[in-house]
Design a protein around this motif. Structure first.
Motif, PDB file in Angstrom:
ATOM      1  N   ALA A 152      -1.909   5.118  -2.967  1.00 47.40           N
ATOM      2  CA  ALA A 152      -2.764   5.788  -3.519  1.00 47.40           C
ATOM      3  C   ALA A 152      -4.304   6.586  -3.477  1.00 47.40           C
ATOM      4  O   ALA A 152      -4.637   7.170  -3.838  1.00 47.40           O
ATOM      5  CB  ALA A 152      -2.764   4.379  -4.209  1.00 47.40           C
ATOM      6  N   ILE A 180      -0.695   4.557 -11.530  1.00 47.63           N
ATOM      7  CA  ILE A 180      -2.402   5.116 -11.094  1.00 47.63           C
ATOM      8  C   ILE A 180      -1.883   6.665 -11.503  1.00 47.63           C
ATOM      9  O   ILE A 180      -1.942   7.801 -11.566  1.00 47.63           O
ATOM     10  CB  ILE A 180      -2.732   4.748  -9.843  1.00 47.63           C
ATOM     11  CG1 ILE A 180      -3.113   3.468  -9.373  1.00 47.63           C
ATOM     12  CG2 ILE A 180      -3.693   5.728  -9.316  1.00 47.63           C
ATOM     13  CD1 ILE A 180      -3.450   2.981  -7.731  1.00 47.63           C
ATOM     14  N   LEU A 219      -8.644   2.342  -8.871  1.00 44.73           N
ATOM     15  CA  LEU A 219      -7.186   2.346  -8.320  1.00 44.73           C
ATOM     16  C   LEU A 219      -7.437   0.251  -7.961  1.00 44.73           C
ATOM     17  O   LEU A 219      -6.084   0.025  -8.366  1.00 44.73           O
ATOM     18  CB  LEU A 219      -7.452   2.675  -6.267  1.00 44.73           C
ATOM     19  CG  LEU A 219      -7.361   3.597  -6.702  1.00 44.73           C
ATOM     20  CD1 LEU A 219      -7.581   4.195  -4.986  1.00 44.73           C
ATOM     21  CD2 LEU A 219      -6.501   5.008  -6.892  1.00 44.73           C
TER      22      LEU A 219
END
Length: 263
Positions: free
Chosen positions: A153, A187, A131
């Protein structure tokens, strides 16, 4: 492959509040598709996701996943094959549990009274390091202490740690500031590509709708009014989308949130 065939849904049927939210909608999602979905508020986008996830049953029509009829399959059973993120970063995680405990629950290797072992922690550190947020050093911290972007995330990692057959992203960056939203979108793109996921993503960002994935749907009034991919999509601009909406629906697009992303 996901196949939705002639589904309709009406809420508050027979009352003054009756509202048809999906109208004879059909959609085929091929394995590996990354489909972005746009439409004004009330177009039926989130309702479509709720239907796929099993939050309610359609009034008519059918849903198949890899040739299995899941039309009447309960939501908790569909959860094994469907990953989902919501607009609210607070949904989908346990705020009082640590980052690693949340990941362990998602992986099916932990529980309220058990902790991941050394090998599992190493795996989680590797996942979090992707990440680029330094969260691999915060695995012992409660999820509730993370920022919205960090939490979203991690939630994405939780939804894909056991790769689902289909991933549903319901405006999962809408509540984030622009920088965090861009980071989470990056992401998302990397995760979908790395895991070869089949993905449907609702977004109000028309620019992102054309740049991400391989296919874009536009919804209006409970129907899919536009389905574009390939060279047609590659050449299309945001203004082209707005013009197509007007041509097909006979009205101007009036969603202020989406108009912010014209340039």
């Amino acid at each position: 492959m996901l196949k939705i065939s002639h589904v309709s849904k009406t809420f508050d049927r027979g009352t003054v509040n009756e509202k048809k939210v999906l109208k004879d909608l059909s959609l085929t999602v091929n394995d590996g598709d990354f489909i972005t979905i746009i439409g004004a508020n009330g177009a039926g986008k989130s309702t479509l996701f709720n239907l796929i996830a099993g939050s309610f049953i359609a009034d008519q029509g059918s849903i198949f996943m890899d040739d299995e009829d899941i039309t009447f399959m309960p939501e908790h059973k569909r959860a094994r094959m469907i990953g989902r993120l919501f607009q609210d970063p607070m949904r989908g995680t346990a705020a009082g549990m640590t980052v690693e405990e949340n990941l362990a629950l998602a992986a099916g290797r932990g529980g309220w009274l058990s902790l991941p072992d050394k090998e599992q922690r190493r795996e989680f550190r590797e996942i979090l390091s992707r990440l680029g947020m330094g969260l691999e050093e915060r695995m012992k911290q409660p999820m509730g202490l993370l920022s919205g972007g960090q939490r979203q995330a991690v939630t994405l990692m939780m939804a894909t740690i056991n790769p689902p057959e289909i991933l549903l992203l319901d405006e999962h960056t809408a509540a984030l500031d622009p920088a965090a939203a861009d980071k989470v979108l990056t992401i998302t793109k990397d995760t979908v590509e790395r895991e070869h996921l089949t993905c449907l993503m609702i977004t109000h960002n028309m620019k992102s709708a054309l740049e991400l994935g391989n296919r874009t749907l536009m919804m209006d009034g409970g129907r899919i009014i536009l389905d574009i991919s390939g060279k047609e999509r590659e050449k299309m601009t945001v203004q082209d989308l707005l013009d197509r909406f007007k041509d097909i629906s006979g009205k101007m697009f009036d969603n202020d949130r989406m108009m912010l992303y014209k340039v």
